[in-house]
Design an enzyme around this catalytic site. Sequence first.
Site, short mmCIF file in Angstrom:
data_model
loop_
_atom_site.label_atom_id
_atom_site.label_comp_id
_atom_site.label_asym_id
_atom_site.label_seq_id
_atom_site.Cartn_x
_atom_site.Cartn_y
_atom_site.Cartn_z
N THR A 150 1.13 -1.17 0.09
CA THR A 150 0.14 0.08 0.06
C THR A 150 1.21 1.30 -0.27
O THR A 150 2.18 1.41 0.80
CB THR A 150 -0.73 -0.36 1.56
OG1 THR A 150 -1.73 -1.23 1.41
CG2 THR A 150 -1.54 1.38 1.48
N PHE B 189 1.05 5.44 0.75
CA PHE B 189 0.35 6.19 1.10
C PHE B 189 0.76 7.89 1.02
O PHE B 189 2.31 7.82 0.73
CB PHE B 189 1.01 6.24 3.00
CG PHE B 189 -0.50 5.06 3.78
CD1 PHE B 189 -1.25 4.74 4.84
CD2 PHE B 189 0.91 3.64 3.31
CE1 PHE B 189 -1.69 3.46 4.79
CE2 PHE B 189 0.33 2.12 4.36
CZ PHE B 189 -0.98 1.81 4.48
#
Length: 357
Positions: A257, A259
């Site tokens: 992921t 961010f």
Amino acid sequence: MSEQLLKQHRDAIDSIDVQILNLLNQRAQHARDIGEIKGGGIIYRPEREAQVLRRIKELNPGPLAGESVARLFREVMSECLALEKPLSIAYLGPEGTFTQLAALKHFGHAARTVACGSIDEAFRLVESRTLDYVVAPVENSTEGAIGRTLDLMVSSPLKICGEVVLRIHHHLLRKDGTQDGIRRVYAHAQALAQCHEWLNKNLPASVERVSVASNAEAARLAAEEPDCAAIAGQAAAERYNLLKLAENIEDEPNNTTRFLVLGHQDVGPTGQDKTSIIVSAPNRPGAVHYLLEPLAANGVSMTKFESRPSRAGLWDYVFFIDMEGHVQDANLAAALEDLRQRTAFVKVLGAYPLAVL
Ligand SMILES: O=C(O)C(=O)C[C@]1(C(=O)O)C=C[C@@H](O)C=C1
């Protein structure tokens, strides 16, 4: 084992530790002095931090790994910065979410991470300057874009000043250590999607899958309900005292992921940067090609292209584009100039250093 040899090495370590201790404090004193020169201005300097960490990795002679020394220096800088002024970081809570992990990875453990009830609230608390920075997920390698973060950036005055990339491992967690008699599995919708295949193969179809606001919230519920399980990461397992029934159950082994870190400042160039923009486009043939021409013409590489329906018009779209380089680079500035002639809405979300850790 030679006791004498052991003692020699330990004596050497003792004396090196004293040197490290003194040097750390000398470094901290310089940071404190820099804080006074900044005189209440912006303390956190992402461009400088990226340069410090990259230099450490380049200079590192080993045997410690480059990643390891960078992590150590990350924490050293975090403590030095806290002497100037401790930072407060908003993230989607509760405690133990991957976003909190990402915040600590980026800012180090001297930063104060503040759990918020939603990504919207996290943005609001930074927009109102109640907290200093927000860390929000923007895309996952398996599941794609995080729509809420993208939508908030369209109208938020906040600027992107950094990115964090985190490998995501999901575990099946429960209060007691058996897979028998699970009635329900709680997880964030993204985690349910990322572990979909594993769940189909390993749990009976009768087990209900319930999506909740975050992985940590899932872990909290599983800690309260003995016949339920949760999908969450290591931090949530530790925070809520859950046992791991199965580890690394994500379907895609490179599940990652990305961010974004957002605040109120512009960040200077470091030589290895990314620039993120939003542009609008009418939904007509050739519109995307027309918008991307200036990038190709100026030799700007695109690293991401994401479309979202615009809230303003029923069939209009906004495009989120990430490019290699900094807005101050001549070719990128020229591409932006050209782009502005071609569409009504161009918003520079920020130019920031590529993730180092
Ligand atoms: O160089 C600065 O501006 C500092 O404040 C020092 C320092 C550091 O410890 O190296 C600390 C915080 C900043 O974010 C960047 C670097």
